[in-house]
Design an enzyme around this catalytic site. Structure first.
Site, PDB file in Angstrom:
ATOM      1  N   ASP A   1       0.873  -1.166   0.000  1.00 24.51           N
ATOM      2  CA  ASP A   1       0.000   0.000   0.000  1.00 24.51           C
ATOM      3  C   ASP A   1       0.916   1.224   0.000  1.00 24.51           C
ATOM      4  O   ASP A   1       2.120   1.120   0.294  1.00 24.51           O
ATOM      5  CB  ASP A   1      -0.848  -0.042   1.283  1.00 24.51           C
ATOM      6  CG  ASP A   1      -1.511   1.274   1.594  1.00 24.51           C
ATOM      7  OD1 ASP A   1      -2.220   1.791   0.708  1.00 24.51           O
ATOM      8  OD2 ASP A   1      -1.303   1.807   2.711  1.00 24.51           O
TER       9      ASP A   1
ATOM     10  N   ASP B   1      -0.208   5.130   0.916  1.00 25.57           N
ATOM     11  CA  ASP B   1      -0.464   6.125   1.969  1.00 25.57           C
ATOM     12  C   ASP B   1      -0.569   5.467   3.331  1.00 25.57           C
ATOM     13  O   ASP B   1      -1.428   4.628   3.548  1.00 25.57           O
ATOM     14  CB  ASP B   1      -1.742   6.903   1.639  1.00 25.57           C
ATOM     15  CG  ASP B   1      -1.566   7.761   0.401  1.00 25.57           C
ATOM     16  OD1 ASP B   1      -2.354   7.607  -0.544  1.00 25.57           O
ATOM     17  OD2 ASP B   1      -0.605   8.553   0.360  1.00 25.57           O
TER      18      ASP B   1
HETATM   19  C1  XBP Z   1      -5.214   6.204   0.955  1.00 22.92           C
HETATM   20  C2  XBP Z   1      -6.411   6.886   0.443  1.00 22.92           C
HETATM   21  C3  XBP Z   1      -6.253   8.041  -0.498  1.00 22.92           C
HETATM   22  C4  XBP Z   1      -5.498   9.187   0.186  1.00 22.92           C
HETATM   23  C5  XBP Z   1      -5.712  10.498  -0.549  1.00 22.92           C
HETATM   24  O1  XBP Z   1      -4.728   5.430  -0.122  1.00 22.92           O
HETATM   25  O2  XBP Z   1      -7.527   6.458   0.745  1.00 22.92           O
HETATM   26  O3  XBP Z   1      -7.550   8.475  -0.840  1.00 22.92           O
HETATM   27  O4  XBP Z   1      -6.038   9.370   1.500  1.00 22.92           O
HETATM   28  O5  XBP Z   1      -5.299  10.347  -1.901  1.00 22.92           O
HETATM   29  P1  XBP Z   1      -3.882   4.054   0.162  1.00 22.92           P
HETATM   30  P2  XBP Z   1      -6.306  10.770  -3.096  1.00 22.92           P
HETATM   31  O6  XBP Z   1      -4.708   2.953  -0.461  1.00 22.92           O
HETATM   32  O7  XBP Z   1      -2.559   4.290  -0.519  1.00 22.92           O
HETATM   33  O8  XBP Z   1      -3.736   3.899   1.675  1.00 22.92           O
HETATM   34  O9  XBP Z   1      -6.850  12.136  -2.753  1.00 22.92           O
HETATM   35  O10 XBP Z   1      -5.444  10.749  -4.316  1.00 22.92           O
HETATM   36  O11 XBP Z   1      -7.376   9.711  -3.094  1.00 22.92           O
HETATM   37 MG    MG Z   2      -2.944   3.169   3.322  1.00 17.93          MG
END
Ligand code: XBP
Ligand code: MG
Length: 267
Positions: A9, A11
Site C-alpha cells: 500500500d 499512503d
Molecule cells: C489512501 C487513500 C487516499 C489518500 C488520498 O490510499 O484512501 O484516498 O487518503 O489520496 P492508500 P487521493 O490505499 O494508498 O492507503 O486524494 O489521491 O485519493
Molecule cells: Mg494506506
C-alpha cells in the site's frame, strides 16, 4: 508455497502521507473559496472513506444543505480534487514526505532475495509518482513491476479490486504474495483478495480492529530505529522486520481460504 512478491500500500505504509494530504485538501478548499477546513480529528474520521473524491462527496453529503446545492458541489469534486492533487504533488516533490522506518531497507532486501515488488493503492498515479521520485529518486518507479492505483478500479478499498488487479497484472496467485498495509480498509481489501497481510498502523489508523492480519507492528523498524520490545515480542531474530523473518512468518500462516471468505463477504 514460496512467496514471489510483496504488494505495498502507499499512503500510511510506504510513507506517513495523510497530514500532507490533509494540508493539500485544505489548500484546495481555500484556493477555490469553498469555506471548508478539515481539522486532524475531522480528517481522521473522514479517512474511513478511501479515495479523495469519494471522501469529499461523503463530506458534502454530511453538510446541512439542500439537495440541489449538494448536487452542485458534487459536480465540482473533480476540479477540487485536481487542485488538491497539484498541492500534494508540489509538497511531495519539495521533499515534504519521508519513507517510514525500514521501508527502503525491506524494499532492497526483497529485491536482493529475488522477490518482485508491486503497489496496490487508492491514491492517484500522479501522487505515487511524486512520492517515489522524491523519496527514491529515478529508481523509485523502476523498483515496482506493477503499480495498481486510484481510478483503475471502480470499487476502492475495502473492496479487493485493487489487490486482485495487482496480482493479475503480476501473474502471481494470492498465496505467493504478501500485502503490507496501514489501515482496516487496506487490510480487508488484501484479505479479501487472499493475501497474508502485515499491518503497520500510523496515528491515522492506530487502535483499529486489525483482526485477520498476519502480523501487526508499529513499523518495519530499522537498526537505527529498533522496535521496542523486540526481538522477543513478535519477532525472533532482530528488533526490526527483515525479509527472511517476514517470509518465515507468512509461510507458517494458516490457510487463507477461511479468512478470505470472511472478508470477501465484507467487501
Ligand atoms: C489512501 C487513500 C487516499 C489518500 C488520498 O490510499 O484512501 O484516498 O487518503 O489520496 P492508500 P487521493 O490505499 O494508498 O492507503 O486524494 O489521491 O485519493
Ligand atoms: Mg494506506
Amino acid at each position: 508455497m514460496s512467496i514471489e512478491a510483496l504488494v505495498f500500500d502507499v499512503d500510511g505504509t510506504l510513507a506517513d502521507t495523510e497530514e500532507v494530504h490533509r494540508m493539500a485538501f485544505n489548500l484546495a478548499f481555500e484556493e477555490l473559496g469553498l469555506g471548508w477546513h478539515w481539522t486532524q480529528a475531522e480528517y481522521r474520521s473522514l479517512l474511513s472513506v478511501t479515495g479523495g473524491k469519494e471522501r469529499m462527496k461523503t463530506y458534502i453529503d454530511s453538510l446541512p444543505l439542500r439537495a440541489p446545492e449538494k448536487k452542485r458541489l458534487h459536480e465540482r469534486v473533480p476540479e477540487v480534487h485536481a487542485a488538491k492533487t497539484q498541492h500534494y504533488t508540489d509538497m511531495a516533490r519539495r521533499g515534504g514526505i519521508e519513507l517510514r522506518p525500514g521501508v527502503l531497507r525491506l524494499l532492497d532486501e526483497a529485491q536482493d532475495a529475488g522477490l518482485r515488488l508491486a503497489i496496490a493503492s487508492t491514491t492517484t498515479a500522479a501522487n505515487i509518482d511524486a512520492l517515489l521520485q522524491a523519496t527514491l529518486g529515478p529508481r523509485g518507479l523502476a523498483m515496482f513491476d506493477v503499480i495498481a492505483c486510484g481510478d483503475q478500479v471502480r470499487a476502492k478499498k475495502p473492496a479487493s479490486d485493487i489487490y486482485l488487479l495487482a496480482l493479475d497484472t503480476l501473474g502471481v496467485p494470492p498465496e505467493r504474495a504478501i500485502a503490507i498495509e496501514d489501515s482496516v480498509n487496506g487490510l480487508h481489501s488484501a484479505l479479501g483478495a487472499g493475501l497474508w497481510t502485515l499491518v503497520t498502523p500510523t496515528f491515522w489508523t492506530e487502535g483499529s480492529d486489525f483482526s485477520g492480519a498476519g502480523l501487526v507492528l508499529p513499523s518495519l523498524g530499522d537498526p537505527a530505529q529498533p522496535l521496542p520490545g523486540e526481538p522477543g515480542g513478535h519477532l525472533a531474530s532482530s528488533a526490526w522486520l527483515g525479509i527472511e523473518e517476514l517470509l518465515r512468518l507468512a509461510s507458517v500462516a494458516p490457510p487463507m481460504n477461511a479468512v478470505q471468505a470472511l472478508y470477501r463477504e465484507d467487501s
